[in-house]
Design a protein around this motif. Structure first.
Motif, PDB file in Angstrom:
ATOM      1  N   GLY A 113      -6.735 -14.036   7.386  1.00  0.00           N
ATOM      2  CA  GLY A 113      -6.951 -12.669   7.857  1.00  0.00           C
ATOM      3  C   GLY A 113      -8.399 -12.310   8.070  1.00  0.00           C
ATOM      4  O   GLY A 113      -9.325 -12.981   7.604  1.00  0.00           O
TER       5      GLY A 113
ATOM      6  N   HIS B 246       2.989  -4.039   5.707  1.00  0.00           N
ATOM      7  CA  HIS B 246       2.057  -3.549   4.694  1.00  0.00           C
ATOM      8  C   HIS B 246       2.840  -2.953   3.539  1.00  0.00           C
ATOM      9  O   HIS B 246       3.878  -2.322   3.707  1.00  0.00           O
TER      10      HIS B 246
ATOM     11  N   ASP C 107       5.565  -8.710  11.723  1.00  0.00           N
ATOM     12  CA  ASP C 107       4.574  -8.294  10.725  1.00  0.00           C
ATOM     13  C   ASP C 107       4.100  -6.881  11.049  1.00  0.00           C
ATOM     14  O   ASP C 107       3.327  -6.666  11.975  1.00  0.00           O
TER      15      ASP C 107
ATOM     16  N   ASP D  66       3.765  -8.077   2.655  1.00  0.00           N
ATOM     17  CA  ASP D  66       2.840  -8.944   3.383  1.00  0.00           C
ATOM     18  C   ASP D  66       1.826  -9.637   2.468  1.00  0.00           C
ATOM     19  O   ASP D  66       1.313 -10.704   2.804  1.00  0.00           O
TER      20      ASP D  66
ATOM     21  N   GLY E  63       1.793  -4.183  10.342  1.00  0.00           N
ATOM     22  CA  GLY E  63       0.533  -3.853   9.689  1.00  0.00           C
ATOM     23  C   GLY E  63       0.325  -2.360   9.587  1.00  0.00           C
ATOM     24  O   GLY E  63       1.162  -1.558  10.014  1.00  0.00           O
ATOM     25  N   SER E  64      -0.821  -1.976   9.053  1.00  0.00           N
ATOM     26  CA  SER E  64      -1.096  -0.548   8.845  1.00  0.00           C
ATOM     27  C   SER E  64      -1.258   0.211  10.151  1.00  0.00           C
ATOM     28  O   SER E  64      -0.915   1.382  10.241  1.00  0.00           O
TER      29      SER E  64
ATOM     30  N   GLY F 236      -7.596  -8.506   5.184  1.00  0.00           N
ATOM     31  CA  GLY F 236      -7.058  -7.664   6.243  1.00  0.00           C
ATOM     32  C   GLY F 236      -7.535  -6.231   6.069  1.00  0.00           C
ATOM     33  O   GLY F 236      -8.664  -5.990   5.657  1.00  0.00           O
ATOM     34  N   THR F 237      -6.674  -5.279   6.379  1.00  0.00           N
ATOM     35  CA  THR F 237      -7.023  -3.889   6.141  1.00  0.00           C
ATOM     36  C   THR F 237      -7.383  -3.698   4.671  1.00  0.00           C
ATOM     37  O   THR F 237      -8.346  -3.019   4.329  1.00  0.00           O
TER      38      THR F 237
ATOM     39  N   THR G 149       1.634  -3.687  14.969  1.00  0.00           N
ATOM     40  CA  THR G 149       2.738  -4.580  14.626  1.00  0.00           C
ATOM     41  C   THR G 149       2.613  -5.844  15.450  1.00  0.00           C
ATOM     42  O   THR G 149       2.390  -5.776  16.665  1.00  0.00           O
TER      43      THR G 149
END
Length: 520
Positions: free
Chosen positions: A405, A82, A10, A243, A12-13, A264-265, A16
């Motif tokens: 999340g 993302h 995964d 995602d 992410g922004s 999440g973000t 990882t």
């Protein structure tokens, strides 16, 4: 196949995660590595693509170590990441400068121009969405205008998860879900050269990767990736998925009557449908299969606010954001004991509004402490989710809500969501929903599961939160204050964002403009 493990990667922004699951969906190992965000200019949020891959390598190794497993124990790998943003490659498959992430807002001026020219409304009808500043098509238009040499050198345009899978397998591709980030016709669900021409970037059509379904094998772990990660060469790698969609799959929310919230973000709020229903308030993108659509009401304004608060105002020894929030429980208890009129707008990186919104804390007095401020931030994040949920609920039938999340397994935050939305809310025993969604795709690709639908039986509910009538009334009052302040601030945001005038419209310097094949 009854033995072995699945790995969900995964991206992410800003970090990882690699999560190893047994075939019942239980986490047996996890690794996480940060990947630094860079801010070379106001509104620019970039990542070094080589560093993104390095973080994935370390995360996979850490997960194998944590699970006490070897690469040969992994049956298949699924990848998610993302969405939006842009991970550009040159014609030799090398990074073409830094990636522009989904937190990047440099291209806001492009969206404003499309608005003035009527392109935005045409885009909604053709591609099912109003392009955001962070949409890949918008970033491509920005690159074409301000970095023409870089645009001319483009070989391939990828997303985060497609970049990670390319490094794992050496194969270029994207999946059905992420093909629809502005490149596809909303009705045919296929790439549209006409859509890109409408946006003025028709020549980018040749850089689009081949599209595969999320649960297909898109390649196998190559020798170089095997040496780097500890995985076994030849391990199948599924195409994977965005995602946002992966979170819905990982929660078992694949029917048209279920709402998925991912805190999440980004503030992510999504529901599947069996017909396209474009609206300016959400993006209508491809679902898991042809003839299914995913309606995403999103903004970059969720738990990133908590991470920012901890980073800026935490104390030495607080630990990570999760540990910090746990340490703040007593202060939050005190802050929630009485009514509060503090209002926080969580627009650090963007908002659901056309204007260049900024974050704001309103009503602050000298007697307020960190607990009061953190409560306001939590409520602001939840209220922003509600804006999106209310929009979706105006068109789609929603009879179940599941969340993942951003600390959503905290009873306090989950209850706050239930009270603010006025809806029962469920959490799943699967805490790493996006990684599990990717792992499910890997399991289907490798023959572990007969279908995505069959695997969702493993996504059992672990808790159900019901709205509290008294708290619901208080949340409603808070939401109304929040909304009134949004309306009051809309005419002022542009004035506060004067810095954007030069940063969004000016051409880049030679120092900040990457040359073909180079990474900065």
């Amino acid at each position: 196949m009854s033995r072995g493990y699945l790995l969900g990667l995964d991206g992410g922004s800003s970090s990882t995660k690699a999560v190893i699951f047994d075939l019942q969906g239980t986490v047996v190992g996890i690794g996480r590595e940060d990947s630094r965000l860079e801010h070379p200019k106001a509104h620019w949020v970039e990542r070094d693509m080589t560093a993104v891959w390095s973080s994935a390598v370390q995360a996979i190794r850490a997960a194998l170590t944590n699970a006490e497993l070897h690469g040969g124990d992994i049956v298949a790998v699924g990848v998610t990441g993302h969405g939006d943003g842009l991970y550009p490659l040159d014609r030799e498959g090398q990074p073409l400068g830094h990636a522009m992430t989904s937190l990047d807002s440099r291209a806001a001026g492009i969206v404003e121009r499309w608005c003035r020219e009527g392109v935005r409304d045409e885009a909604l009808a053709r591609i099912g969405q109003v392009p955001f500043a962070f949409s890949p098509v918008t970033l491509l238009a920005w690159m074409q205008q301000y970095q023409p040499e870089r645009f001319a050198a483009l070989g391939h345009v990828l997303t985060c998860k497609d970049w990670l899978r390319f490094k794992l397998t050496g194969e270029l591709a994207t999946d059905f879900t992420e093909a629809s980030t502005g490149y596809t016709d909303v009705n045919t669900q296929r790439y549209s050269r006409e859509a890109l021409s409408m946006l003025g970037i028709g020549s980018a059509f040749e850089t689009l990767p081949n599209v595969r379904m999320s649960d297909e094998i898109a390649g196998h772990v190559c020798e170089a990736a095997a040496r780097a990660t500890g995985l076994t060469a030849g391990t199948p790698v599924a195409t994977g998925l965005h995602d946002v969609t992966a979170s819905a799959v990982g929660l078992g929310n694949i029917e048209s009557d279920t709402l998925t919230i991912a805190a999440g973000t980004f503030s992510i709020n999504e529901v599947f449908s069996d017909a396209p229903k474009p609206d300016r308030r959400w993006a209508t993108r491809n679902g898991l299969r042809a003839g299914q659509w995913l309606n995403m009401a999103i903004s970059p304004a969720s738990s990133s606010n908590l991470e920012w608060f901890h980073r800026q105002w935490g104390r030495p020894g607080d630990g990570g954001t999760g540990a910090f929030l746990a340490d703040m429980e007593a202060a939050l208890d005190a802050a929630f004991q009485s009514s509060s009129r503090l209002v926080y707008h969580p627009f650090l990186y963007g908002s659901p509004y056309d204007e260049p919104a900024s974050a704001g804390l309103f009503g602050l007095q000298g007697w307020h402490d960190r607990g009061h401020v953190l409560r306001a931030i939590l409520e602001g994040v939840v209220f922003n989710h509600r804006v999106h949920v209310d929009a979706l609920a105006s068109t789609f039938n929603i009879d179940r809500v599941r969340i993942t999340g951003g600390g959503s397994h905290s009873p306090r935050l989950a209850q706050l969501f239930a009270d603010s939305l006025g809806r029962p809310l469920e959490t799943s025993r699967i805490h790493e929903a996006a990684a599990w969604g990717a792992a499910i795709c890997a399991g289907v690709a490798a023959g572990v599961f007969p279908s995505i639908e069959s695997a969702t039986r493993l996504c059992e509910v672990d808790h159900r939160y019901l709205p509290d009538q008294e708290r619901q009334a208080e949340c409603q009052q808070g939401f109304e204050r929040y909304q009134r302040l949004v309306e009051g601030m809309r005419s002022l945001w542009t004035m506060l964002d004067a810095e954007a005038t030069s940063s969004n419209s000016s051409a880049t310097s030679s120092e900040s403009m990457p040359q073909p094949g180079a990474t900065r």
